[in-house]
Design a protein around this motif. Sequence first.
Motif, short mmCIF file in Angstrom:
data_model
loop_
_atom_site.label_atom_id
_atom_site.label_comp_id
_atom_site.label_asym_id
_atom_site.label_seq_id
_atom_site.Cartn_x
_atom_site.Cartn_y
_atom_site.Cartn_z
N SER A 170 80.69 15.32 60.21
CA SER A 170 80.60 13.93 59.70
C SER A 170 81.65 13.06 60.05
O SER A 170 81.70 12.00 60.58
N ASN A 171 82.92 14.03 60.02
CA ASN A 171 84.11 13.08 60.34
C ASN A 171 84.34 12.68 62.06
O ASN A 171 84.83 11.75 62.26
N LYS A 172 83.60 13.62 62.64
CA LYS A 172 83.66 13.29 64.21
C LYS A 172 82.75 12.04 64.42
O LYS A 172 83.01 11.30 65.06
N VAL A 173 81.64 12.09 63.78
CA VAL A 173 80.70 11.01 63.82
C VAL A 173 81.51 9.60 63.17
O VAL A 173 81.23 8.66 64.09
N LYS A 174 82.15 9.68 62.46
CA LYS A 174 82.78 8.63 61.64
C LYS A 174 83.66 8.19 62.73
O LYS A 174 83.90 6.73 62.85
N ASN A 175 84.45 8.94 63.58
CA ASN A 175 85.36 8.43 64.71
C ASN A 175 84.49 7.91 65.75
O ASN A 175 85.27 7.26 66.45
N LEU A 176 83.20 7.91 65.72
CA LEU A 176 82.35 7.14 66.69
C LEU A 176 81.94 5.75 66.20
O LEU A 176 81.16 5.21 66.59
N LYS A 177 82.84 5.23 65.23
CA LYS A 177 82.74 3.82 64.63
C LYS A 177 81.61 3.75 63.69
O LYS A 177 80.85 2.66 63.74
N LYS A 210 83.65 27.15 70.08
CA LYS A 210 84.26 26.06 70.74
C LYS A 210 84.28 24.72 70.03
O LYS A 210 83.05 24.39 69.72
N LYS A 211 85.31 23.90 70.04
CA LYS A 211 85.32 22.76 69.07
C LYS A 211 84.39 21.78 69.84
O LYS A 211 84.32 21.66 71.19
N ILE A 212 83.62 21.02 69.12
CA ILE A 212 82.85 19.95 69.64
C ILE A 212 83.54 18.73 69.89
O ILE A 212 84.13 18.36 68.96
N SER A 213 83.54 18.02 70.98
CA SER A 213 84.47 17.01 71.30
C SER A 213 83.63 15.91 71.05
O SER A 213 82.37 15.75 70.75
N LEU A 214 84.14 14.62 70.73
CA LEU A 214 83.60 13.43 70.36
C LEU A 214 82.54 12.95 71.54
O LEU A 214 81.64 12.47 71.20
N LYS A 215 82.82 13.17 72.91
CA LYS A 215 82.08 13.01 73.84
C LYS A 215 80.95 13.65 73.86
O LYS A 215 79.76 12.98 74.04
N GLN A 216 80.85 14.89 73.61
CA GLN A 216 79.74 15.81 73.50
C GLN A 216 78.73 15.28 72.28
O GLN A 216 77.48 15.21 72.46
N PHE A 256 73.33 9.66 70.89
CA PHE A 256 73.04 8.42 71.61
C PHE A 256 72.25 8.99 73.02
O PHE A 256 72.49 8.30 74.27
N LYS A 257 71.44 9.90 72.79
CA LYS A 257 70.69 10.35 74.19
C LYS A 257 70.06 9.44 74.80
O LYS A 257 69.62 8.53 74.12
#
Length: 186
Positions: A17-24, A173-179, A185-186
Amino acid sequence: MIVGVYGTIGAGKTTISNKVKNLKFRMINADKIAREVIEYKNIQQQIKKAFPNCFTKEKLDRNKLRKLISSDEKSLNKLNSIVWPEIKNEILSEIQVKGGNIVIDAALLPELNLPIDQYIRVKATLLTTLYRIKKRDKKPFKETYSIYKQQNKRIKQYNLKNEIIIVNDLWTKKISLKQLNKKIFK
């Protein structure tokens, strides 16, 4: 867009969720709302009526309640019937106030029947779950296992068409923001 992140205890929902949060995205954490809701006077009265043994000198003993609901699914369902409607109302209110892109973090999120555009189910092995919760909450393995088992049973019954599954184990493996951005947004 509203993204809902769900999964069992210790799966790593808040990390994702925090990673998604970083996507604005703006974040809504159902656990935080639940801790507030459980303090509402009318909710406390209902809980006291349903679980009088979980109160000590008119104060809710959260540890007693947690132990009870982790060992008895009927008690868990009774507690959920008391608190979930209020949690749902609070989340809907926050959605209206915050607007825009929102990520909601909740273990059994699909059961709240919220307007979710994209679900993300976060999965982890039992070993990972037990390790994380022992480290984070210092709770006994047996209690964590009971909660994990109850949640996993419920989650297996969901049949969501708009779902992404992310495995978030200790050795993954850590999931990147790009992934993550590509998946959402596929």
